[in-house]
Design a protein around this motif. Structure first.
Motif, PDB file in Angstrom:
ATOM      1  N   HIS A 174      44.291   9.132   7.353  1.00 30.03           N
ATOM      2  CA  HIS A 174      45.733   9.120   7.603  1.00 30.03           C
ATOM      3  C   HIS A 174      46.231   7.696   7.826  1.00 30.03           C
ATOM      4  CE1 HIS A 174      49.286  10.099  10.402  1.00 30.03           C
ATOM      5  NE2 HIS A 174      49.648  10.456   9.205  1.00 30.03           N
ATOM      6  N   PHE A 175      45.482   6.909   8.588  1.00 32.54           N
ATOM      7  CA  PHE A 175      45.852   5.513   8.835  1.00 32.54           C
ATOM      8  C   PHE A 175      45.868   4.713   7.532  1.00 32.54           C
ATOM      9  CE2 PHE A 175      43.994   1.238   9.231  1.00 32.54           C
ATOM     10  CZ  PHE A 175      45.010   0.587   9.893  1.00 32.54           C
ATOM     11  N   VAL A 176      44.842   4.857   6.736  1.00 34.27           N
ATOM     12  CA  VAL A 176      44.720   4.048   5.518  1.00 34.27           C
ATOM     13  C   VAL A 176      45.755   4.448   4.473  1.00 34.27           C
ATOM     14  CG1 VAL A 176      43.207   3.459   3.585  1.00 34.27           C
ATOM     15  CG2 VAL A 176      42.272   3.593   5.895  1.00 34.27           C
ATOM     16  N   LEU A 177      45.948   5.736   4.280  1.00 31.50           N
ATOM     17  CA  LEU A 177      46.764   6.203   3.164  1.00 31.50           C
ATOM     18  C   LEU A 177      48.227   6.459   3.507  1.00 31.50           C
ATOM     19  CD1 LEU A 177      44.321   8.765   1.482  1.00 31.50           C
ATOM     20  CD2 LEU A 177      44.590   6.315   1.022  1.00 31.50           C
ATOM     21  N   VAL A 178      48.526   6.677   4.802  1.00 28.92           N
ATOM     22  CA  VAL A 178      49.882   7.128   5.127  1.00 28.92           C
ATOM     23  C   VAL A 178      50.570   6.284   6.193  1.00 28.92           C
ATOM     24  CG1 VAL A 178      51.289   9.095   5.887  1.00 28.92           C
ATOM     25  CG2 VAL A 178      49.225   9.495   4.520  1.00 28.92           C
ATOM     26  N   PHE A 179      49.986   6.201   7.392  1.00 28.78           N
ATOM     27  CA  PHE A 179      50.750   5.719   8.542  1.00 28.78           C
ATOM     28  C   PHE A 179      49.876   4.883   9.465  1.00 28.78           C
ATOM     29  CE2 PHE A 179      53.152   6.918  12.612  1.00 28.78           C
ATOM     30  CZ  PHE A 179      54.160   5.990  12.366  1.00 28.78           C
ATOM     31  N   ALA A 180      50.276   3.635   9.672  1.00 31.88           N
ATOM     32  CA  ALA A 180      49.454   2.697  10.447  1.00 31.88           C
ATOM     33  C   ALA A 180      49.404   3.046  11.932  1.00 31.88           C
ATOM     34  CB  ALA A 180      49.983   1.271  10.273  1.00 31.88           C
ATOM     35  N   TRP A 181      50.409   3.791  12.424  1.00 36.96           N
ATOM     36  CA  TRP A 181      50.454   4.088  13.859  1.00 36.96           C
ATOM     37  C   TRP A 181      49.917   5.492  14.161  1.00 36.96           C
ATOM     38  CZ3 TRP A 181      51.446   0.092  17.007  1.00 36.96           C
ATOM     39  CH2 TRP A 181      52.018  -1.030  16.428  1.00 36.96           C
ATOM     40  N   ASP A 182      48.906   5.874  13.408  1.00 36.90           N
ATOM     41  CA  ASP A 182      48.234   7.163  13.603  1.00 36.90           C
ATOM     42  C   ASP A 182      47.689   7.276  15.024  1.00 36.90           C
ATOM     43  OD1 ASP A 182      46.395   9.525  12.651  1.00 36.90           O
ATOM     44  OD2 ASP A 182      45.057   8.051  13.557  1.00 36.90           O
ATOM     45  N   VAL A 183      47.724   8.501  15.574  1.00 38.01           N
ATOM     46  CA  VAL A 183      47.215   8.737  16.936  1.00 38.01           C
ATOM     47  C   VAL A 183      45.881   9.469  16.941  1.00 38.01           C
ATOM     48  CG1 VAL A 183      49.558   8.829  17.864  1.00 38.01           C
ATOM     49  CG2 VAL A 183      48.417  10.953  17.215  1.00 38.01           C
ATOM     50  N   LEU A 184      45.490  10.035  15.795  1.00 36.01           N
ATOM     51  CA  LEU A 184      44.326  10.917  15.773  1.00 36.01           C
ATOM     52  C   LEU A 184      43.019  10.185  16.037  1.00 36.01           C
ATOM     53  CD1 LEU A 184      45.313  13.156  12.719  1.00 36.01           C
ATOM     54  CD2 LEU A 184      45.701  13.573  15.151  1.00 36.01           C
ATOM     55  N   MET A 185      42.900   8.955  15.555  1.00 40.57           N
ATOM     56  CA  MET A 185      41.668   8.198  15.784  1.00 40.57           C
ATOM     57  C   MET A 185      41.451   7.966  17.274  1.00 40.57           C
ATOM     58  SD  MET A 185      42.071   5.417  12.684  1.00 40.57           S
ATOM     59  CE  MET A 185      40.542   4.549  13.047  1.00 40.57           C
ATOM     60  N   ALA A 211      44.285  -4.282  10.082  1.00 37.23           N
ATOM     61  CA  ALA A 211      43.876  -3.120  10.872  1.00 37.23           C
ATOM     62  C   ALA A 211      43.687  -3.455  12.348  1.00 37.23           C
ATOM     63  CB  ALA A 211      42.587  -2.523  10.300  1.00 37.23           C
ATOM     64  N   ALA A 212      43.162  -4.646  12.640  1.00 36.37           N
ATOM     65  CA  ALA A 212      42.901  -5.006  14.037  1.00 36.37           C
ATOM     66  C   ALA A 212      44.185  -5.009  14.862  1.00 36.37           C
ATOM     67  CB  ALA A 212      42.227  -6.372  14.106  1.00 36.37           C
ATOM     68  N   VAL A 213      45.286  -5.456  14.257  1.00 38.55           N
ATOM     69  CA  VAL A 213      46.563  -5.490  14.963  1.00 38.55           C
ATOM     70  C   VAL A 213      47.218  -4.116  14.975  1.00 38.55           C
ATOM     71  CG1 VAL A 213      48.875  -6.508  14.989  1.00 38.55           C
ATOM     72  CG2 VAL A 213      46.905  -7.919  14.376  1.00 38.55           C
ATOM     73  N   LEU A 214      47.187  -3.448  13.836  1.00 36.79           N
ATOM     74  CA  LEU A 214      47.852  -2.151  13.722  1.00 36.79           C
ATOM     75  C   LEU A 214      47.152  -1.051  14.510  1.00 36.79           C
ATOM     76  CD1 LEU A 214      48.744  -2.297   9.919  1.00 36.79           C
ATOM     77  CD2 LEU A 214      50.334  -2.477  11.840  1.00 36.79           C
ATOM     78  N   ARG A 215      45.892  -1.269  14.879  1.00 35.67           N
ATOM     79  CA  ARG A 215      45.146  -0.297  15.686  1.00 35.67           C
ATOM     80  C   ARG A 215      45.129  -0.681  17.167  1.00 35.67           C
ATOM     81  NH1 ARG A 215      44.683   4.398  15.080  1.00 35.67           N
ATOM     82  NH2 ARG A 215      46.827   3.797  14.701  1.00 35.67           N
ATOM     83  N   MET A 216      46.046  -1.560  17.568  1.00 36.16           N
ATOM     84  CA  MET A 216      46.048  -2.054  18.933  1.00 36.16           C
ATOM     85  C   MET A 216      46.627  -1.038  19.920  1.00 36.16           C
ATOM     86  SD  MET A 216      44.955  -4.432  20.784  1.00 36.16           S
ATOM     87  CE  MET A 216      44.469  -5.503  19.429  1.00 36.16           C
ATOM     88  N   GLU A 217      47.525  -0.156  19.480  1.00 35.51           N
ATOM     89  CA  GLU A 217      48.155   0.772  20.419  1.00 35.51           C
ATOM     90  C   GLU A 217      47.139   1.666  21.135  1.00 35.51           C
ATOM     91  OE1 GLU A 217      52.101   3.463  20.604  1.00 35.51           O
ATOM     92  OE2 GLU A 217      50.698   4.055  19.036  1.00 35.51           O
ATOM     93  N   PRO A 218      46.212   2.333  20.420  1.00 33.39           N
ATOM     94  CA  PRO A 218      45.244   3.161  21.167  1.00 33.39           C
ATOM     95  C   PRO A 218      44.329   2.358  22.071  1.00 33.39           C
ATOM     96  CG  PRO A 218      44.700   3.079  18.822  1.00 33.39           C
ATOM     97  CD  PRO A 218      46.051   2.480  18.967  1.00 33.39           C
ATOM     98  N   GLU A 250      49.120  -1.836  -2.737  1.00 36.73           N
ATOM     99  CA  GLU A 250      49.392  -3.032  -1.936  1.00 36.73           C
ATOM    100  C   GLU A 250      49.607  -2.670  -0.463  1.00 36.73           C
ATOM    101  OE1 GLU A 250      52.008  -6.138  -4.141  1.00 36.73           O
ATOM    102  OE2 GLU A 250      52.619  -4.165  -4.885  1.00 36.73           O
ATOM    103  N   GLN A 251      50.284  -1.573  -0.212  1.00 32.09           N
ATOM    104  CA  GLN A 251      50.510  -1.149   1.172  1.00 32.09           C
ATOM    105  C   GLN A 251      49.201  -0.756   1.857  1.00 32.09           C
ATOM    106  OE1 GLN A 251      53.525   1.902   1.171  1.00 32.09           O
ATOM    107  NE2 GLN A 251      55.028   0.607   0.132  1.00 32.09           N
ATOM    108  N   ILE A 252      48.329  -0.075   1.113  1.00 35.98           N
ATOM    109  CA  ILE A 252      47.024   0.279   1.664  1.00 35.98           C
ATOM    110  C   ILE A 252      46.231  -0.977   2.001  1.00 35.98           C
ATOM    111  CG2 ILE A 252      44.794   1.313   1.096  1.00 35.98           C
ATOM    112  CD1 ILE A 252      46.289   3.415  -0.524  1.00 35.98           C
ATOM    113  N   ALA A 253      46.230  -1.936   1.083  1.00 33.97           N
ATOM    114  CA  ALA A 253      45.507  -3.188   1.317  1.00 33.97           C
ATOM    115  C   ALA A 253      46.070  -3.925   2.525  1.00 33.97           C
ATOM    116  CB  ALA A 253      45.581  -4.070   0.065  1.00 33.97           C
TER     117      ALA A 253
END
Length: 377
Positions: free
Chosen positions: A108-119, A197-204, A188-191
Motif C-alpha cells: 500500500h505504501f509503495v503503490l498507493v499512499f506514503a502515509w500508510d498506517v498498516l505497517m 521512504a526514510a522520511v515518509l515512514r517517520m510518522e509511525p 515516477e511516483q513509486i520511485a
C-alpha cells in the motif's frame, strides 16, 4: 458486537476526512512536509469556505486515526481471548496475521499512499500481542510509561518549533514534488516514495509510543466491558463521551488556535483525547437506536470490510487527485475547499454502496478474504 462494526466504519470514513486533504494539496504526500497542512489556496480563513474547512479538518485531524488504533487494540484483545478459550498457543497464528498486515501495508505504501498506517500497526501489534502474555501489572506500567514518553516527545518537538527562528513554518511544498504529482507518471511516483521512504515512514516512528498506548487502551476498554450491551457498558460509554468531549474539545480548540507550531500536539496529543469522546458519543447514540436504519447498516458494512475500504478509499482519492488520473488537485487548486469535501463525500458513498453490495454475496471483504485464505495455509 454490532457496535464495533459501526465504530470501525466511522473510523475508516473519518480517516479519509484527514487524508483527502493530503491527496488534494500541492505536492500531495510530500507537500504535507512542506506546509500543505494549511488552508486551501483561494480560501480566505475568515470566509465561509475557510471556516468550513477549518471545522472539517479540526473535527477529523488525528481523531479517527486514534479511534482506529484503539479499535485495533480491541480486535487484538478479542483474538487473545478467543485463543485462550480454545486453548490455542499465543501469539500462535496471530504472528502470521501481523506479517500479512505488514506486507499489505508495504504494498500500500509503495503503490498507493506514503502515509500508510498498516505497517506501523503490524509492528505494534506484535509487541502488544507479546505484552498480553505478561502480567496485568506489566501491561499497566507499559501503558502509563508509553503515554508519558509520548507526551514528553510531542512537547519537546513543539518547543523546538516555537523556539526555531521564524517559528516552525517553512516555504511550502517543493516545486518538483508538485510537478511530480500533477504531471508525473505512476512509476515516477513509486520511485519517489521508495527514494524518500526514510522520511515518509517517520510518522509511525514518532508516534510509536502513542500507538502502543492506544492499542493497550483498546485492550483495557474491551476487558472493562465498554463495548457490551449491558448497563455497565452503557455507563462506561457515557463516561467516555463526557470526559473525552469535555477535555478533548477545549484542548483541540487551543491547539488549532495556536497555529502550525502546535501541529504535533494537536494531531498526536489532543486528538486522541477527543477520539475517546467520539467513541463514547457514538456508542451512546447507538444505545438509543432501537431499530438499525440505513445509516447503521451502511457503517456496519464498511466496518466489516474495513481493511479493503481503507485501501480502496486511498486508491480512489489518488486516481481523482493525481495527474495519473483525473488530476483534480492541479485543475481545481485555486477553487477553495468545497470540492475536496465533495470528493470525500463521493468516495464515502462509493465505499458504502460497494461494501453493502459486496457483502450480499460474500461473507468478508476482498482483502479480508485473501488474508483468511493465506492464514489457513
Amino acid at each position: 458486537m454490532p457496535l464495533l462494526d459501526v465504530l470501525r466504519g466511522v473510523a475508516i470514513l473519518g480517516t479519509l476526512m484527514s487524508n483527502v486533504w493530503i491527496f488534494a494539496g500541492p505536492g500531495a504526500e510530500w507537500g504535507l512536509l512542506g506546509g500543505n497542512a494549511g488552508s486551501s489556496a483561494g480560501a480566505d480563513p475568515s470566509s465561509l469556505a475557510g471556516v468550513a474547512e477549518t471545522v472539517f479538518r479540526s473535527l477529523a485531524n488525528g481523531k479517527f486515526l486514534s479511534m482506529l488504533t484503539i479499535l485495533f487494540g480491541v480486535g487484538l484483545a478479542i483474538q487473545f481471548r478467543s485463543a485462550a478459550q480454545r486453548g490455542n498457543p499465543w501469539p500462535g497464528r496471530y504472528k502470521w496475521r501481523a506479517l500479512f498486515l505488514f506486507a499489505e501495508g508495504t504494498v500500500h505504501f509503495v503503490l498507493v499512499f506514503a502515509w500508510d498506517v498498516l505497517m506501523g500497526y503490524a509492528v505494534v501489534a506484535m509487541l502488544v500481542a507479546w505484552l498480553l502474555t505478561r502480567s496485568a501489572r506489566a501491561q499497566r506500567v507499559t501503558w502509563i510509561a508509553m503515554g508519558a514518553l509520548h507526551l514528553m516527545v510531542m512537547s519537546l518537538i513543539t518547543a523546538a518549533l516555537l523556539l526555531a527562528p521564524g517559528g516552525g513554518t517553512n516555504g511550502g511544498a517543493d516545486a518538483d514534488a508538485v510537478a511530480l504529482y500533477a504531471e508525473g507518471g505512476y512509476v515516477e511516483q513509486i520511485a519517489f516514495r521508495l527514494s524518500h521512504a526514510a522520511v515518509l515512514r517517520m510518522e509511525p516512528v514518532l508516534s510509536f509510543a502513542l500507538l502502543v498506548f492506544l492499542f493497550l487502551l483498546g485492550v483495557r476498554l474491551f476487558r472493562a466491558g465498554a463495548f457490551q450491551g449491558d448497563a455497565a457498558g452503557r455507563r462506561i460509554r457515557r463516561r467516555l463521551a463526557g470526559w473525552g468531549l469535555g477535555i478533548g474539545l477545549p484542548l483541540n480548540a487551543l491547539a488549532v488556535l495556536g497555529g502550525s507550531d502546535f501541529f504535533f500536539l494537536d494531531r498526536y496529543a489532543a486528538a486522541p483525547v477527543l477520539a475517546i469522546g467520539y467513541l463514547g458519543l457514538i456508542g451512546t447514540a447507538m444505545d438509543r437506536v432501537r431499530h438499525p436504519g440505513p445509516l447503521t447498516s451502511a457503517l456496519t458494512s464498511v466496518g466489516r470490510t474495513a481493511l479493503s475500504c481503507y485501501v480502496l478509499q486511498n486508491v480512489l482519492a489518488m486516481l481523482a487527485c493525481y495527474g495519473i488520473g483525473l488530476g483534480l488537485a492541479s485543475r481545481w487548486a485555486d477553487s477553495g475547499p468545497w470540492w475536496v469535501m465533495g470528493l470525500w463525500a463521493a468516495i464515502c458513498l462509493a465505499l458504502v454502496v460497494g461494501a453493502s453490495l459486496w457483502l450480499r454475496r460474500f461473507e468478508h471483504g476482498p482483502l479480508e478474504s485473501v488474508q483468511k485464505r493465506l492464514l489457513r495455509r
